[in-house]
Design an enzyme around this catalytic site. Structure first.
Site, short mmCIF file in Angstrom:
data_model
loop_
_atom_site.label_atom_id
_atom_site.label_comp_id
_atom_site.label_asym_id
_atom_site.label_seq_id
_atom_site.Cartn_x
_atom_site.Cartn_y
_atom_site.Cartn_z
N LYS A 128 0.84 -1.20 0.00
CA LYS A 128 0.00 0.00 0.00
C LYS A 128 0.87 1.25 0.00
O LYS A 128 0.58 2.23 -0.68
CB LYS A 128 -0.93 -0.02 1.23
CG LYS A 128 -2.08 -1.00 1.06
CD LYS A 128 -2.81 -1.31 2.35
CE LYS A 128 -3.81 -2.44 2.14
NZ LYS A 128 -4.37 -2.97 3.39
N GLN A 185 -4.67 -2.14 9.57
CA GLN A 185 -4.44 -3.43 8.91
C GLN A 185 -5.00 -4.57 9.78
O GLN A 185 -4.68 -4.67 10.96
CB GLN A 185 -2.94 -3.63 8.67
CG GLN A 185 -2.59 -4.88 7.89
CD GLN A 185 -3.15 -4.84 6.46
OE1 GLN A 185 -3.03 -3.84 5.76
NE2 GLN A 185 -3.79 -5.93 6.03
N ASP A 219 -11.62 2.55 3.88
CA ASP A 219 -11.98 1.14 3.68
C ASP A 219 -13.48 0.98 3.41
O ASP A 219 -13.90 -0.03 2.85
CB ASP A 219 -11.63 0.34 4.95
CG ASP A 219 -10.36 -0.46 4.76
OD1 ASP A 219 -9.95 -0.67 3.61
OD2 ASP A 219 -9.79 -0.89 5.78
#
Lengths: 364, 364
Positions: A124, A168, A191
């Protein structure tokens, strides 16, 4: 903005949906063994025939398409589309920086020492760098307290240079995942997993601030390949919070008629065979066989499952939830694994972060 | 808690799902004209035969069941179940009052002079009174400002004697419905329409504080009649925020395999015919015909549509979205209109208000 980037094996009867745009940088041999159930291979000679399927570097072509198969379905090249989207994001980031001196920022919180998580976070970070998005990383030890994580989240919530916050997963087992995720302000929930975002996604007339990245990537692939959704039968296999359920809500927003198949479904094969569009997100290698697929259906395969492979130096290869070789003979278009949905997820994360920064600064 | 209250026309092969519990207070004649497609009427003599379908007062039997029809489906008596639920709520309200001296309270805000809205509010007030729930009503003039409504909502949000707040819709056109509804604190959103509640309803592992009343009533009817949901094919016709969509989410939570049919669906008849359970919530009189229904399916009809009826003194009668007479010949069970889902909605509103009061006071 949408462009057609199908790789294809023939000018098929189904290709009316899919304008051809051959890429010259990869070649795969097609062996014509028998006529598929629909006539899409009618112009394929009874011999080997060359067609393009992906990028040319040795590591890049989808493994399942890199061997001779009696294929027919066009390959939906997620790697190519994701690259295209990253390029678009890169231009937008530059334009924003020039116009208002603001650079989008993504904060990632990693707790513990899981190697897979560390790899995801590294990827990422690299993706952010590649498009000019600032990335901040916090790495906390496995035995951190929940309060430590919450404190960092709170700091990022208040930090105007951070436009997206990503925790995460999975978190260490002593932490309450739900309360940690809920602590991320909805304005930075790139997200898209906050229940308020999911609720807005479900409701007509409401707009979520962010759409979860993987299902958003699936729909984006359909859009970019000009595949119509309105009025189509769509079957979503899997009902997870992060893929299946939001994918179904997204398809319904675009006027598909959706059915959701899951572990308690009694006749998944029969229901799946009704679909014009299949999204498989169940995490079972090769579960969806050729017989499950209606001729001409479009398949988006979200699964990434390692299976033993003695020919590979790693000892395994990655396959999807759909039996690729069988599906290729029946479907009109399919995403390979890897190289299909996978690359789209990070591209959509970057897209959400850019959207968030634009919204925060009212930049069009 | 669940009890079986089917009215029925025969001891059918399908009655294994539906233990018989005949009620003696109403009689309808069944004319056996031909054998239905499934054998459920095999024990019905070739003559008129009596069976029970509803309450005995002249106003109460479902009109569509009050005439001689070649029926077979068992009638799901929402009026009876709703009464049963209200009795249960009444006992719980008394128990709570005795134990902790708290009485649940519902505040209703009505703006303007719509007669239908005034009737709905009056009915809710009466229902509250009948179970011992306090009801507060605010009636504001049509030309009130949005701020006036928001001020009352804010007051009720802070008032510990109010456990549920309901804004009667529609609001006058100069008001922003969404911002007014969003002002109701989620802890008192007994309508269950807040996107956060809907998001939690959609997500596995999350629990909504409240479930919207009408879809909750539909599922409650299935539960109380012992109709299995897990693994069943359920087709929901209509995707509204207040019925279709949350009904689909609820059925999926109970492990049904759902399909959602809507105005853009190309073959609604074909898809509906796959269903073991049909929830029709589309607002079109008699849309679902007998040919749409799989033999033995269970039908929950949410529609309440006025159609011209010269025989009625009012000049109209109310019918559902499902053609009742045709459906009766094919389905194994069906809700009448009126007297099916309708009475359940207010019962569920009372139930949500009680739940809210219990939660606020941590009363089990």
């Amino acid at each position: 903005m949408a462009s057609m980037v199908f790789s294809e094996c023939s000018t098929s009867t189904t290709s009316r949906f899919f304008p051809m745009s051959l890429r010259k940088d990869a070649v795969v041999l097609l062996r014509r063994l028998s006529l598929p159930r629909h006539s899409c291979a009618s112009k394929v000679p009874l011999s080997f025939r060359a067609f393009t399927v992906g990028a040319s570097t040795p590591t890049s072509p989808p493994p399942s398409a890199s061997v001779a198969i009696e294929a027919c379905a066009k390959v939906i090249d997620g790697k190519y589309v994701a690259k295209q989207i990253r390029d678009e994001i890169s231009s937008e980031v530059s334009r924003m920086k020039e116009a208002i001196r603001v650079v989008p920022g993504l904060a990632v919180i990693l707790v513990g020492d899981r190697k897979d998580s560390a790899t995801y976070v590294r990827n990422k970070k690299k993706a952010c760098e590649s498009v000019g998005i600032n990335s901040l990383e916090v790495h906390l030890p496995e035995d951190s307290k929940e309060e430590d994580v919450l404190e960092f989240i709170s700091g990022f919530n208040d930090d105007p240079s951070v436009h997206g916050i990503l925790v995460q997963l999975p978190l260490p087992s002593h932490m309450n995942e739900q309360s940690i995720l809920n602590a991320v302000t909805i304005e930075k929930d790139v997200d898209g997993f906050h229940p308020l975002n999911i609720g807005r996604l479900a409701m007509r007339g409401r707009e979520p601030l962010f759409v979860p990245c993987t299902p958003k990537g699936c729909i984006e692939l359909l859009h970019r390949y000009g595949i119509g959704i309105k009025g189509k039968r769509a079957v979503i296999i899997g009902r997870s919070n992060i893929v299946g359920m939001p994918a179904a809500l997204l398809l319904q927003r675009e006027d598909a008629t959706i059915s959701i198949v899951h572990s308690r479904t009694q006749n998944p094969e029969e229901i799946t065979r009704e679909a014009d569009i299949i999204i498989a997100a169940v995490g079972q290698a090769n579960m969806v066989r050729g017989t499950w697929i209606k001729p001409g259906a479009v398949i988006i395969d979200v699964g990434i499952n390692p299976v033993e492979d003695s020919k590979s130096s790693r000892g395994y290869k990655l396959v999807g939830d759909v039996h690729y070789e069988e599906a290729c003979k029946v479907a009109s278009a399919i995403t390979p694994v890897p190289g299909g949905v996978g690359p789209m997820t990070i591209a959509m994360l970057l897209s959400n972060t850019l959207t968030s920064a634009k919204r925060a600064h009212n930049f069009q």
